[in-house]
Scaffold this active site. Sequence first.
Site, short mmCIF file in Angstrom:
data_model
loop_
_atom_site.label_atom_id
_atom_site.label_comp_id
_atom_site.label_asym_id
_atom_site.label_seq_id
_atom_site.Cartn_x
_atom_site.Cartn_y
_atom_site.Cartn_z
N SER A 17 5.84 10.67 -0.52
CA SER A 17 6.21 9.74 0.55
C SER A 17 6.99 10.41 1.68
O SER A 17 6.93 9.95 2.82
CB SER A 17 7.03 8.58 -0.02
N ASP A 76 4.32 0.72 -4.43
CA ASP A 76 4.34 2.05 -5.04
C ASP A 76 4.99 2.02 -6.42
O ASP A 76 4.48 2.61 -7.37
CB ASP A 76 5.09 3.00 -4.10
N HIS A 105 3.09 3.08 -9.84
CA HIS A 105 3.60 4.15 -10.71
C HIS A 105 3.70 3.66 -12.15
O HIS A 105 3.43 4.41 -13.09
CB HIS A 105 4.98 4.61 -10.24
N GLU A 152 8.49 -1.68 5.69
CA GLU A 152 7.81 -1.08 4.54
C GLU A 152 7.78 -2.05 3.37
O GLU A 152 8.80 -2.60 2.97
CB GLU A 152 8.52 0.21 4.08
N THR A 210 10.52 6.91 3.01
CA THR A 210 9.80 6.39 4.17
C THR A 210 10.73 5.94 5.30
O THR A 210 10.56 6.38 6.44
CB THR A 210 8.84 5.26 3.77
N ASP A 215 1.32 5.09 3.26
CA ASP A 215 1.63 6.52 3.23
C ASP A 215 0.69 7.28 2.29
O ASP A 215 0.36 8.44 2.53
CB ASP A 215 3.09 6.75 2.83
N HIS A 216 0.22 6.61 1.23
CA HIS A 216 -0.67 7.23 0.25
C HIS A 216 -1.10 6.16 -0.75
O HIS A 216 -0.58 5.03 -0.71
CB HIS A 216 0.03 8.37 -0.50
#
Length: 390
Positions: free
Chosen positions: A86, A258, A262, A253, A139, A300-301
């Site tokens: 990130s 995320d 995870h 954000e 971020t 971001d991903h």
Amino acid sequence: MRKLSIFLLLLFLIPNLFASGNGDDPENNKPEQPKAVNVIYMIGDGMSLPEIYATMLATNDDLAFSQFPYSGIVTTRSASNEITDSAAAGTALACGEKTKNGMIGVNSDGVPMSSVLDVLADNGKKTGIVVTCYATHATPATFYAKVPDRKQYEDIAVQMMNCDKLNVMIGGGRKHFNQREDGRNLLKEMSKKGWKVYDNLSDVDVIGKKYAVLADDDHLPAFSKRGDFLSQGVKTAIKTLEGCKNGFFLMVEGSQIDFACHANDSACMVDETKDFSDAVQVALDYAKTHNNTLVVVTADHETGGLTLRDPNGHYSDPGTAFSTHSHTCLPVMVFAYGPGAEQFTGWMENSDLKGKILNACGIESKENKTVKAVRTIAPVKTNFDSNPKN
């Protein structure tokens, strides 16, 4: 005499014919494109198309993403790795240049870079950040801090306190300000620097010039406990920032998509993605009544390697399946609405987005450029079934 008269007439007509032709040139007659005065830049951490579509299926809702007239595909690799973290991805999105994993607001050589927030603040806009993680997390930090290591939370907190380009911060991570290894209490120091610090959104004076809402010592709780904090935070920030005659920049954000990916927790992922979509809807609703506002939504991903598979093999109802607890190199989406939104189509690098936003605002910058990452690993090896079934 007659020949002279014809000659003089031609001298008069020819320039006017050319002038008339130029006036009819479609390029010359194009109306000037409107410029974005306000920018709302929204990042779903860990969110790619599988997370978006899985949430649509789970909620039976098209979500806010389906309302955008322009969309594109964004690659996410960093300067050091095909799979980004990130910090590097956030730096590319914020600063317009690829950097190494773990680095915040600096290039691969450690040289500080100006973020889109920095540039727009220098152009007279008020700025804000709303997140559900630490205010000092990777971020958000890439928009105001410059450090070589994302884990320097206490250094990042000091840089936030001293940042004269940031007007509003809403998030968590209070412990990095008042439970520090160096013993400093930045919350007290912030008040001397013009900050008003709050523990919750309900106490905020929205006409304040500079404030931070640090609503938790840690990251905020998951959506099931925190509720609509993100959407309310966006509404609160906009109420403060929209009074600026030069416009505003707001970064938002959806931090905990995320976290859920995870953990391979699909139910939590749906909650967090839906919560982020609700915040996007707040921004879209504002932009639809303020046609000088550009909304850009990306990620971001991707995290978790999520896919939607048929668990029974009968082309029936899909189920979610994660392939990793880490990040992947899957491209992510970008969605845009408002002045300059037409730029955000096709295939692009994450480092392209800063320049496109500045261009939409009519701002020329020497840093308005793209630096692409050099591939540092071998091409991905395929391992597909050579004799697939239907």
